[in-house]
Design a protein around this motif. Structure first.
Motif, short mmCIF file in Angstrom:
data_model
loop_
_atom_site.label_atom_id
_atom_site.label_comp_id
_atom_site.label_asym_id
_atom_site.label_seq_id
_atom_site.Cartn_x
_atom_site.Cartn_y
_atom_site.Cartn_z
N PRO A 1 0.82 -1.22 0.00
CA PRO A 1 0.00 0.00 0.00
C PRO A 1 0.85 1.27 0.00
CG PRO A 1 -0.70 -1.56 1.69
CD PRO A 1 0.62 -2.03 1.20
N ALA A 2 0.23 2.32 -0.51
CA ALA A 2 0.87 3.64 -0.50
C ALA A 2 0.15 4.59 0.42
CB ALA A 2 0.90 4.21 -1.92
N GLY A 3 -1.07 4.24 0.82
CA GLY A 3 -1.84 5.14 1.68
C GLY A 3 -2.63 4.37 2.71
N HIS A 4 -3.55 5.04 3.38
CA HIS A 4 -4.31 4.47 4.49
C HIS A 4 -5.71 4.04 4.08
CE1 HIS A 4 -1.37 5.51 7.65
NE2 HIS A 4 -1.11 6.56 6.88
N ALA A 5 -5.99 3.91 2.81
CA ALA A 5 -7.30 3.47 2.35
C ALA A 5 -7.11 2.54 1.15
CB ALA A 5 -8.16 4.67 1.97
N ALA A 6 -8.12 1.72 0.93
CA ALA A 6 -8.04 0.78 -0.19
C ALA A 6 -9.43 0.52 -0.75
CB ALA A 6 -7.41 -0.54 0.26
N TYR B 1 -12.46 0.11 1.81
CA TYR B 1 -11.93 -0.03 3.18
C TYR B 1 -11.24 1.27 3.57
CZ TYR B 1 -12.81 -5.04 2.72
OH TYR B 1 -13.42 -6.27 2.55
N ASP B 2 -11.70 1.84 4.68
CA ASP B 2 -11.07 3.07 5.16
C ASP B 2 -10.02 2.72 6.21
OD1 ASP B 2 -12.47 2.45 7.44
OD2 ASP B 2 -14.01 3.98 7.12
N ARG B 3 -9.47 3.77 6.78
CA ARG B 3 -8.37 3.57 7.73
C ARG B 3 -8.81 2.75 8.94
NH1 ARG B 3 -4.24 8.38 9.53
NH2 ARG B 3 -2.81 7.09 10.78
N LYS B 4 -10.05 2.93 9.41
CA LYS B 4 -10.53 2.23 10.59
C LYS B 4 -10.67 0.73 10.38
CE LYS B 4 -13.12 6.23 12.31
NZ LYS B 4 -14.47 6.73 12.68
N SER B 5 -10.93 0.32 9.15
CA SER B 5 -11.14 -1.10 8.88
C SER B 5 -9.87 -1.83 8.44
CB SER B 5 -12.22 -1.27 7.82
OG SER B 5 -11.86 -0.61 6.62
N LEU B 6 -8.78 -1.10 8.34
CA LEU B 6 -7.52 -1.69 7.91
C LEU B 6 -6.59 -1.89 9.11
CD1 LEU B 6 -6.90 0.42 4.69
CD2 LEU B 6 -7.69 -1.96 4.80
N PRO B 7 -5.70 -2.86 9.05
CA PRO B 7 -4.76 -3.06 10.15
C PRO B 7 -3.83 -1.86 10.30
CG PRO B 7 -4.18 -4.44 8.28
CD PRO B 7 -5.52 -3.85 7.96
N SER B 8 -3.31 -1.69 11.50
CA SER B 8 -2.45 -0.53 11.77
C SER B 8 -1.18 -0.53 10.94
CB SER B 8 -2.10 -0.49 13.27
OG SER B 8 -1.43 -1.70 13.64
N THR B 9 -0.77 -1.66 10.50
CA THR B 9 0.47 -1.76 9.70
C THR B 9 0.21 -1.57 8.20
OG1 THR B 9 0.19 -4.16 9.52
CG2 THR B 9 1.51 -3.34 11.37
N TRP B 10 -0.99 -1.19 7.84
CA TRP B 10 -1.38 -1.17 6.43
C TRP B 10 -0.40 -0.43 5.51
CZ3 TRP B 10 -4.32 -3.91 3.42
CH2 TRP B 10 -4.65 -3.43 2.14
N PRO B 11 -0.01 0.81 5.81
CA PRO B 11 0.85 1.49 4.83
C PRO B 11 2.33 1.12 4.95
CG PRO B 11 0.37 2.97 6.62
CD PRO B 11 -0.33 1.69 6.93
N ASP B 12 2.69 0.33 5.94
CA ASP B 12 4.11 0.09 6.20
C ASP B 12 4.62 -1.25 5.70
OD1 ASP B 12 4.14 2.54 7.63
OD2 ASP B 12 3.36 1.49 9.42
#
Length: 257
Positions: free
Chosen positions: A129-134, A171-182
């Motif tokens: 990922p490149a950002g906090h949403a998908a 999927y927004d930031r709240k529904s993604l794991p905290s490690t999503w962009p990393d």
């Protein structure tokens, strides 16, 4: 064939014409005798080939040589090979294909994609990922297919119909794991054909609910398909079936904190 004594005498007379001590092998005697007989008997009484042998049993006696070759029997022409049977007719129409995925959606760039020619199948899409949403976009050849997506390590999953041949799960930031962009991430996609094995949307209000199996009144509850074990059971019950589909994951850097 047996020859008379006169034939033998004629052959021997020819042999003595070579003079005292003259020696002529038996094969030559037979050849000369054959030429004499052919002259007397006429064409059509030809003997077997020049390699034919003769046996002289003594004097007076008879010379035995192979008889004339039997007349060749006419050979019937070989029957022409039968034409290969025509192959069974095959419907030349190609199976329906899923619509192609766009390169970008609403300013988001596609970072991963998969496709499959069969439904009742699932696939993981690996992305960085490149950002906090998908956003996951799924195109289906069968517009009534059930589409399931879930994010590994997340607490959310979505189930919808592929209405009009396209489904979109955001999927927004709240529904993604905290490690999503990393880190590299995985999103699982399942596509199931329309089936009576899937019943009402959830187990809420179900008279006979089996939470372990994710079924309501003996049929799978659609929302329970976000569970891997339930989706796997439905896939096993259905077996892979024709029904092309494609899925892509899109994302972009978000300004939300």
């Amino acid at each position: 064939m047996n020859h008379t004594e006169d034939d033998l005498r004629e052959l021997l007379a020819e042999r003595t014409a070579y003079g005292t001590g003259g020696d002529l092998d038996v094969a030559e005697i037979v050849r000369r005798g054959r030429r004499g007989r052919l002259a007397r008997w006429g064409a059509g009484a030809a003997l077997a080939g020049a390699a034919a042998t003769a046996v002289i049993w003594g004097l007076p006696g008879a010379v035995t040589t192979p008889g004339p070759a039997p007349a060749a029997q006419p050979v019937a022409p070989a029957a022409p090979p039968s034409a290969p049977s025509a192959p069974p007719s095959v419907d030349s129409a190609a199976p329906p294909r899923a619509a192609e995925l766009p390169f970008s959606v609403d300013g988001l760039t596609r970072i991963g994609a998969v496709s499959n020619s069969m439904s009742a199948t699932g696939t993981d899409i690996k992305v960085k990922p490149a950002g906090h949403a998908a956003t996951v976009v799924i195109t289906c050849a069968n517009p009534q297919s059930w589409v399931v997506t879930s994010v590994e390590g997340g607490h959310a999953g979505q189930v919808t119909r592929c209405q009009g041949g396209v489904a979109r799960h955001v999927y927004d930031r709240k529904s993604l794991p905290s490690t999503w962009p990393d880190e590299r991430q995985s999103i699982r996609v399942w596509v199931f054909p329309p089936t009576e094995l899937v019943g009402q949307t959830s187990l809420d209000g179900c008279a006979m609910a089996d939470k372990r199996k994710g079924t309501c009144n003996g049929r799978y509850a659609a929302q329970e398909l976000v569970r891997y074990d339930v989706a796997l059971e439905l896939a096993a019950d259905l077996g892979a079936r024709p029904g092309a589909w494609a899925a892509g994951v899109y994302d972009g850097r978000s300004s939300s904190k």
